[in-house]
Design a protein around this motif. Structure first.
Motif, mmCIF file in Angstrom:
data_model
loop_
_atom_site.group_PDB
_atom_site.id
_atom_site.type_symbol
_atom_site.label_atom_id
_atom_site.label_comp_id
_atom_site.label_asym_id
_atom_site.label_seq_id
_atom_site.Cartn_x
_atom_site.Cartn_y
_atom_site.Cartn_z
ATOM 1 N N LYS A 1 0.846 -1.191 0.000
ATOM 2 C CA LYS A 1 0.000 0.000 0.000
ATOM 3 C C LYS A 1 0.882 1.243 0.000
ATOM 4 C CE LYS A 1 -4.003 2.052 2.324
ATOM 5 N NZ LYS A 1 -4.992 1.885 3.434
ATOM 6 N N LEU A 2 0.642 2.112 -0.954
ATOM 7 C CA LEU A 2 1.470 3.307 -1.157
ATOM 8 C C LEU A 2 0.667 4.567 -0.869
ATOM 9 C CD1 LEU A 2 3.981 4.859 -2.363
ATOM 10 C CD2 LEU A 2 2.870 4.607 -4.597
ATOM 11 N N ALA A 3 1.270 5.499 -0.175
ATOM 12 C CA ALA A 3 0.704 6.837 0.011
ATOM 13 C C ALA A 3 1.685 7.855 -0.550
ATOM 14 C CB ALA A 3 0.435 7.112 1.485
ATOM 15 N N ILE A 4 1.197 8.747 -1.394
ATOM 16 C CA ILE A 4 2.021 9.824 -1.950
ATOM 17 C C ILE A 4 1.658 11.106 -1.209
ATOM 18 C CG2 ILE A 4 2.669 11.107 -4.016
ATOM 19 C CD1 ILE A 4 1.785 8.709 -5.680
ATOM 20 N N VAL A 5 2.603 11.646 -0.458
ATOM 21 C CA VAL A 5 2.361 12.826 0.383
ATOM 22 C C VAL A 5 2.911 14.066 -0.312
ATOM 23 C CG1 VAL A 5 2.900 13.930 2.585
ATOM 24 C CG2 VAL A 5 2.376 11.474 2.507
ATOM 25 N N LEU A 6 2.054 15.079 -0.423
ATOM 26 C CA LEU A 6 2.459 16.309 -1.094
ATOM 27 C C LEU A 6 2.169 17.513 -0.200
ATOM 28 C CD1 LEU A 6 0.646 14.431 -3.345
ATOM 29 C CD2 LEU A 6 1.868 15.980 -4.872
ATOM 30 N N PRO A 7 3.192 18.259 0.232
ATOM 31 C CA PRO A 7 2.942 19.531 0.912
ATOM 32 C C PRO A 7 2.398 20.532 -0.098
ATOM 33 C CG PRO A 7 5.280 19.248 0.513
ATOM 34 C CD PRO A 7 4.626 17.978 0.070
ATOM 35 N N ALA A 8 1.412 21.293 0.311
ATOM 36 C CA ALA A 8 0.774 22.216 -0.634
ATOM 37 C C ALA A 8 0.545 23.564 0.027
ATOM 38 C CB ALA A 8 -0.550 21.631 -1.115
ATOM 39 N N TYR A 9 1.128 24.599 -0.530
ATOM 40 C CA TYR A 9 0.900 25.968 -0.057
ATOM 41 C C TYR A 9 0.587 26.850 -1.260
ATOM 42 C CZ TYR A 9 1.588 30.533 2.084
ATOM 43 O OH TYR A 9 1.400 31.828 2.525
ATOM 44 N N ASN A 10 -0.645 27.293 -1.335
ATOM 45 C CA ASN A 10 -1.105 28.127 -2.453
ATOM 46 C C ASN A 10 -0.830 27.466 -3.797
ATOM 47 O OD1 ASN A 10 -1.929 30.040 -0.588
ATOM 48 N ND2 ASN A 10 -0.146 31.355 -0.874
ATOM 49 N N GLU A 11 -1.274 26.224 -3.928
ATOM 50 C CA GLU A 11 -1.037 25.447 -5.151
ATOM 51 C C GLU A 11 -2.291 25.363 -6.032
ATOM 52 O OE1 GLU A 11 1.770 24.711 -6.069
ATOM 53 O OE2 GLU A 11 3.069 24.403 -4.331
ATOM 54 N N GLU A 12 -3.174 26.318 -5.909
ATOM 55 C CA GLU A 12 -4.393 26.324 -6.712
ATOM 56 C C GLU A 12 -4.130 26.201 -8.210
ATOM 57 O OE1 GLU A 12 -8.184 29.338 -7.670
ATOM 58 O OE2 GLU A 12 -6.844 29.758 -5.974
ATOM 59 N N PRO A 13 -3.099 26.859 -8.760
ATOM 60 C CA PRO A 13 -2.899 26.779 -10.216
ATOM 61 C C PRO A 13 -2.500 25.389 -10.725
ATOM 62 C CG PRO A 13 -1.748 28.687 -9.287
ATOM 63 C CD PRO A 13 -2.157 27.827 -8.144
ATOM 64 N N VAL A 14 -1.937 24.523 -9.851
ATOM 65 C CA VAL A 14 -1.377 23.264 -10.346
ATOM 66 C C VAL A 14 -2.018 22.013 -9.752
ATOM 67 C CG1 VAL A 14 0.871 24.326 -10.793
ATOM 68 C CG2 VAL A 14 0.458 23.209 -8.594
#
Length: 316
Positions: free
Chosen positions: A5-18
């Motif tokens: 089982k894999l989890a892909i963790v992404l920090p996101a700060y003001n990433e609305e455009p992408v």
């Protein structure tokens, strides 16, 4: 071998455009890996919203409805990129997750490298580092400062991975070991090489950022480098001590020179010598106080044991 089982963790700060494009790319990648039986069907993507001011969290909720395999954590305010990574990893420690991959939401790091990371993990590797094979997409200044940083860290005895950011795969064993590190201000790129276990590297080419703004302008890069150096080495304090000893020794020699000159009737031009000495020693003293103050400040922050982050909302 049972599918992991894999989890892909992404920090996101003001990433609305992408964020919508990022989720689409990663979801397609997960589906491909699931169909090839590399990971289990309940693998998912997890965003850690670092107190975004735009619609990032609202979009995470919409993407959850659209794709299903999307989870999220939302901070109460902006606690920083490194703390967002830590939060995602801590949240998934001692769960049924086998592998955690951390990658930035702008996907400048090649997500296709995740496939090779998982393959290496399935062969027994506990940590797999994503390493850039070149820095041609960087400006000259960024490339020069990055290379200089790694050389400085190496000279200070810090075991870091050159051209590796925070794109890596770790398994549960590594997550549990990582949980033993309790300092408030963490430099993750130095922590994971300290943990040990079986390591491997995957090389990839880094792309240009398609939209949005970089979260690491020069000011933050300098601060980040200072954090890395002061978190892992007392060499700056040692350098200040040795410099003080050298200056003291030089001053003794200069005093002997003045006495000998006076004894033989020589004259000393006092004003320039005096002013240069005052400015030089005063400047060195201020630098020394600043370096020592940096370490004292770290102690001040550590002993208060304040939380690294506060989670305001969960989506799972």
């Amino acid at each position: 071998m049972a599918e992991k089982k894999l989890a892909i963790v992404l920090p996101a700060y003001n990433e609305e455009p992408v964020i919508e494009k990022t989720t689409k790319i990663l979801h397609e990648l997960l589906e491909k890996m699931i169909s090839e039986q590399q990971v289990s069907a309940d693998s998912f993507i997890m965003y850690v919203d670092d107190g975004s001011k735009d619609k990032t969290w609202e979009l995470v909720n919409q993407l959850r409805e659209q794709y299903g395999a999307v989870q999220g954590l939302r901070f109460s305010k902006n606690f920083g990129h490194q703390n967002a990574l830590i939060a995602g990893m801590e949240y998934l420690t001692d769960t049924d997750i086998d592998y955690v991959v951390t990658i930035d939401a702008d996907l400048q790091d090649d997500p296709n490298a995740i496939v090779e990371m998982v393959q290496l993990a399935n062969k027994g590797k506990d940590i797999v580092y994503g390493v850039r094979n070149d820095r041609t997409s960087d400006t000259f200044i960024k490339r020069f400062t990055a290379q200089s940083f790694y050389k400085v860290m190496s000279s200070l005895g810090v075991n870091s991975i050159p051209n590796h950011a925070d794109f890596r795969l770790v398994d549960q064993k590594v997550l549990r070991a990582f949980g033993e590190y309790q300092e408030r201000e963490m430099f993750l790129r130095g922590i994971f090489p300290m943990i040990g276990f079986n390591e491997a590297k995957v090389y990839y080419a880094r792309a240009e950022r398609e939209a949005g703004e970089t979260k690491y302008p020069m000011r933050k890069m300098i601060q980040f480098a200072a954090t890395g150096i002061t978190s892992f080495s007392i060499s700056p304090i040692t350098f200040v001590r040795n410099t003080g000893i050298a200056i003291f020794g030089f001053s003794i020699l200069f005093l002997i020179y003045i006495i000998v000159g006076w004894a033989f009737g020589g004259t000393t031009a006092g004003w320039p010598t005096l002013m240069v000495s005052i400015w030089m020693l005063g400047g060195l003293q201020l630098v020394a106080i600043g370096i020592i103050g940096e370490y004292i400040g770290k102690i001040f922050m550590e002993v208060k044991h304040r939380p690294r982050y506060i989670i305001a909302e969960k989506l799972n």
